[in-house]
Design a protein around this motif. Sequence first.
Motif, PDB file in Angstrom:
ATOM      1  N   ASN A   1      30.481  41.837  52.270  1.00  0.00           N
ATOM      2  CA  ASN A   1      30.341  42.666  51.072  1.00  0.00           C
ATOM      3  C   ASN A   1      29.153  43.607  51.219  1.00  0.00           C
ATOM      4  O   ASN A   1      28.034  43.159  51.499  1.00  0.00           O
ATOM      5  CB  ASN A   1      30.160  41.781  49.841  1.00  0.00           C
ATOM      6  CG  ASN A   1      31.331  40.843  49.639  1.00  0.00           C
ATOM      7  OD1 ASN A   1      32.478  41.251  49.743  1.00  0.00           O
ATOM      8  ND2 ASN A   1      31.043  39.580  49.371  1.00  0.00           N
TER       9      ASN A   1
ATOM     10  N   LEU B   1      27.439  50.131  48.410  1.00  0.00           N
ATOM     11  CA  LEU B   1      27.141  51.501  48.794  1.00  0.00           C
ATOM     12  C   LEU B   1      26.363  52.186  47.673  1.00  0.00           C
ATOM     13  O   LEU B   1      26.198  51.632  46.583  1.00  0.00           O
ATOM     14  CB  LEU B   1      28.438  52.256  49.091  1.00  0.00           C
ATOM     15  CG  LEU B   1      29.349  51.631  50.152  1.00  0.00           C
ATOM     16  CD1 LEU B   1      30.532  52.558  50.435  1.00  0.00           C
ATOM     17  CD2 LEU B   1      28.594  51.326  51.431  1.00  0.00           C
TER      18      LEU B   1
ATOM     19  N   CYS C   1      28.367  57.140  45.584  1.00  0.00           N
ATOM     20  CA  CYS C   1      29.358  57.350  46.641  1.00  0.00           C
ATOM     21  C   CYS C   1      30.687  57.743  46.000  1.00  0.00           C
ATOM     22  O   CYS C   1      31.219  57.028  45.147  1.00  0.00           O
ATOM     23  CB  CYS C   1      29.531  56.079  47.473  1.00  0.00           C
ATOM     24  SG  CYS C   1      30.827  56.211  48.740  1.00  0.00           S
TER      25      CYS C   1
ATOM     26  N   HIS D   1      38.632  55.110  45.676  1.00  0.00           N
ATOM     27  CA  HIS D   1      38.857  53.672  45.670  1.00  0.00           C
ATOM     28  C   HIS D   1      40.211  53.381  46.307  1.00  0.00           C
ATOM     29  O   HIS D   1      41.224  54.001  45.970  1.00  0.00           O
ATOM     30  CB  HIS D   1      38.832  53.141  44.235  1.00  0.00           C
ATOM     31  CG  HIS D   1      37.465  53.178  43.624  1.00  0.00           C
ATOM     32  ND1 HIS D   1      37.197  52.724  42.351  1.00  0.00           N
ATOM     33  CD2 HIS D   1      36.279  53.623  44.111  1.00  0.00           C
ATOM     34  CE1 HIS D   1      35.913  52.879  42.084  1.00  0.00           C
ATOM     35  NE2 HIS D   1      35.337  53.434  43.139  1.00  0.00           N
TER      36      HIS D   1
ATOM     37  N   TYR E   1      41.412  50.724  53.358  1.00  0.00           N
ATOM     38  CA  TYR E   1      41.196  51.541  54.555  1.00  0.00           C
ATOM     39  C   TYR E   1      41.266  50.706  55.826  1.00  0.00           C
ATOM     40  O   TYR E   1      40.870  49.534  55.837  1.00  0.00           O
ATOM     41  CB  TYR E   1      39.814  52.200  54.498  1.00  0.00           C
ATOM     42  CG  TYR E   1      39.634  53.173  53.367  1.00  0.00           C
ATOM     43  CD1 TYR E   1      39.855  54.534  53.566  1.00  0.00           C
ATOM     44  CD2 TYR E   1      39.250  52.751  52.100  1.00  0.00           C
ATOM     45  CE1 TYR E   1      39.693  55.446  52.532  1.00  0.00           C
ATOM     46  CE2 TYR E   1      39.094  53.648  51.055  1.00  0.00           C
ATOM     47  CZ  TYR E   1      39.317  54.997  51.279  1.00  0.00           C
ATOM     48  OH  TYR E   1      39.164  55.894  50.251  1.00  0.00           O
TER      49      TYR E   1
ATOM     50  N   ALA F   1      39.421  47.254  54.975  1.00  0.00           N
ATOM     51  CA  ALA F   1      38.382  47.229  53.949  1.00  0.00           C
ATOM     52  C   ALA F   1      38.929  47.709  52.621  1.00  0.00           C
ATOM     53  O   ALA F   1      39.841  48.546  52.561  1.00  0.00           O
ATOM     54  CB  ALA F   1      37.198  48.101  54.357  1.00  0.00           C
ATOM     55  N   SER F   2      38.361  47.163  51.564  1.00  0.00           N
ATOM     56  CA  SER F   2      38.673  47.605  50.209  1.00  0.00           C
ATOM     57  C   SER F   2      37.410  48.185  49.594  1.00  0.00           C
ATOM     58  O   SER F   2      36.342  47.560  49.634  1.00  0.00           O
ATOM     59  CB  SER F   2      39.165  46.419  49.365  1.00  0.00           C
ATOM     60  OG  SER F   2      39.215  46.767  47.989  1.00  0.00           O
ATOM     61  N   PHE F   3      37.532  49.386  49.029  1.00  0.00           N
ATOM     62  CA  PHE F   3      36.417  49.951  48.283  1.00  0.00           C
ATOM     63  C   PHE F   3      36.878  50.182  46.856  1.00  0.00           C
ATOM     64  O   PHE F   3      37.843  50.908  46.615  1.00  0.00           O
ATOM     65  CB  PHE F   3      35.948  51.271  48.894  1.00  0.00           C
ATOM     66  CG  PHE F   3      34.816  51.903  48.116  1.00  0.00           C
ATOM     67  CD1 PHE F   3      33.592  51.251  48.012  1.00  0.00           C
ATOM     68  CD2 PHE F   3      34.979  53.124  47.475  1.00  0.00           C
ATOM     69  CE1 PHE F   3      32.544  51.816  47.282  1.00  0.00           C
ATOM     70  CE2 PHE F   3      33.937  53.695  46.754  1.00  0.00           C
ATOM     71  CZ  PHE F   3      32.714  53.034  46.653  1.00  0.00           C
TER      72      PHE F   3
ATOM     73  N   PRO G   1      31.630  49.144  41.824  1.00  0.00           N
ATOM     74  CA  PRO G   1      32.270  49.404  43.115  1.00  0.00           C
ATOM     75  C   PRO G   1      31.575  48.657  44.253  1.00  0.00           C
ATOM     76  O   PRO G   1      30.347  48.584  44.313  1.00  0.00           O
ATOM     77  CB  PRO G   1      32.124  50.918  43.285  1.00  0.00           C
ATOM     78  CG  PRO G   1      32.037  51.437  41.897  1.00  0.00           C
ATOM     79  CD  PRO G   1      31.264  50.401  41.138  1.00  0.00           C
TER      80      PRO G   1
ATOM     81  N   LEU H   1      32.166  47.662  48.652  1.00  0.00           N
ATOM     82  CA  LEU H   1      32.942  47.756  49.889  1.00  0.00           C
ATOM     83  C   LEU H   1      33.066  46.355  50.466  1.00  0.00           C
ATOM     84  O   LEU H   1      32.060  45.709  50.775  1.00  0.00           O
ATOM     85  CB  LEU H   1      32.242  48.675  50.895  1.00  0.00           C
ATOM     86  CG  LEU H   1      32.946  48.837  52.248  1.00  0.00           C
ATOM     87  CD1 LEU H   1      34.308  49.505  52.081  1.00  0.00           C
ATOM     88  CD2 LEU H   1      32.080  49.634  53.221  1.00  0.00           C
ATOM     89  N   GLU H   2      34.299  45.877  50.583  1.00  0.00           N
ATOM     90  CA  GLU H   2      34.571  44.542  51.123  1.00  0.00           C
ATOM     91  C   GLU H   2      35.312  44.710  52.442  1.00  0.00           C
ATOM     92  O   GLU H   2      36.415  45.249  52.476  1.00  0.00           O
ATOM     93  CB  GLU H   2      35.402  43.733  50.140  1.00  0.00           C
ATOM     94  CG  GLU H   2      34.726  43.543  48.783  1.00  0.00           C
ATOM     95  CD  GLU H   2      35.626  42.858  47.780  1.00  0.00           C
ATOM     96  OE1 GLU H   2      35.482  41.638  47.585  1.00  0.00           O
ATOM     97  OE2 GLU H   2      36.481  43.555  47.194  1.00  0.00           O
TER      98      GLU H   2
ATOM     99  N   GLU I   1      43.672  51.698  45.338  1.00  0.00           N
ATOM    100  CA  GLU I   1      43.409  50.396  44.725  1.00  0.00           C
ATOM    101  C   GLU I   1      44.372  50.204  43.553  1.00  0.00           C
ATOM    102  O   GLU I   1      44.708  51.149  42.846  1.00  0.00           O
ATOM    103  CB  GLU I   1      41.964  50.359  44.217  1.00  0.00           C
ATOM    104  CG  GLU I   1      41.546  49.023  43.635  1.00  0.00           C
ATOM    105  CD  GLU I   1      40.100  49.033  43.180  1.00  0.00           C
ATOM    106  OE1 GLU I   1      39.371  48.095  43.544  1.00  0.00           O
ATOM    107  OE2 GLU I   1      39.696  49.977  42.473  1.00  0.00           O
TER     108      GLU I   1
END
Length: 339
Positions: free
Chosen positions: A227, A230, A234, A238, A241, A256-258, A269, A271-272, A298
Motif C-alpha cells: 500500500n 500518493l 495526484c 482511479h 493498471y 495495481a489498483s488506484f 485514494p 495505490l495498492e 474502478e
Amino acid sequence: MPSNIPTDSPFLARNESFVHWHGEGDVPAPLRGAVVAIGNFDGLHRGHRAIVAATVALAREHAAPAALLTFEPHPRRFFAPDKPLFRITPAQVKALVAARLGLAGMIELQFDAALAATSAHDFIEQLLVERLGAKGVVVGHDFHFGKGRQGTPAFLSEHGAALGLAVRVLPAVTEGGEVVSSSAIRASLAAGDIARANHLLGYRWLVQADVRHGDKRGRDLGYPTANLALDPECGLRHGIYAVRAAVDGTVHTGVASFGRRPTFDNGAPLLEVHLFDFRGDLYGRTMNVEFVAFLRPEERFASVEALVAQMDRDSAEARRLLQEGISGVPSLLDSPQSF
C-alpha cells in the motif's frame, strides 16, 4: 502525423556521481561553473529533454558540467497555494530521471518570497553569474523569470551575453501540431491514457513512495498488496493498471489498483500494488512503480466473490500484457543501476 519529437532514447545508465543540491550553503564543486537548463521541468518529458540535450552539448563546448536548475515548491504552488497541482514528477522522482540524462546534477532552489521578488536583472547577475558561476544557460521559448515574470528569453539573451553567459533558447517540441507539455501529460493520466502519457514523457511514468501498513484485506482475498499513499493531489484516473515495480534494485511485475475501494470503505485514494509471484515483507521500504497499461475503471461490486473473480481476470490480463512487452518507450527500471 508530423512531429519533431526525437525518436532515439536519450536515457543512459544512472549517473552514480549525480549531485542533487538543495541550494543551501556553497555550490558543490561538481556544479560550480555549470551550463544550466532552467525551468520547472515537471515530468522531464520529451520537450524538456530537448532542452537538456542542448544543455549537455553547450556544456561540452565550454568544458563545463551540465545541470538542471529548478525550483521547489513549484512556483504555481507558491502563487496559488489553494489551487490543486498534480505533480507528474515530484522533486525526488525528477532527480531520479535527471540522473539518467548525462547531467552532473540538479540544483533545486527554494521558491519563496525573496526569490519571487528578485528582479530579472538580479536573477541573472546575482544568482546565475555570481552565486552559481554559470557559464551558460539554456531555456525554452516560453521561459519567464524574475519579479512579475518580467524576464523573457530575449531579455536573458541580451543581458546574459553582456555578463559573459552563453545563452540558448529552444523552440517547443511538437507532435501533430500540438506542443508536448506537462499539461497534456496530466490530462492523459487523468483520463487513464497511459499509452499517450508514456509516449509524451518518452518513458513509462512512475511514482515513488514508502510501503505503509494497511488493513490486510488484500491478503485475506488472496491478493496481498503493498500500500502506497500518493500525493493527495495526484490526478491519475482511479482504476486498475498493469505495472512493474522496483524494490532494492529488483524489478517485479504486478497489477495495481488506484482509488477509494468503493466495494469496502470508499476512503482516501490509495495505490495498492500486488506483485506477481512475490513473497516477503515490504513494509517501510521504498517502491518505484511504473505504469504500463490501463485495464479498467474502478468500480463497486455487489459481493466479495464478484470482486475476487474480477481480480483474477485483471491479473490474467496484466500478466498477458506484461509478458508480451510494451514497445515504444523505455523503462527507467531496466538498468543494472535501477532505482
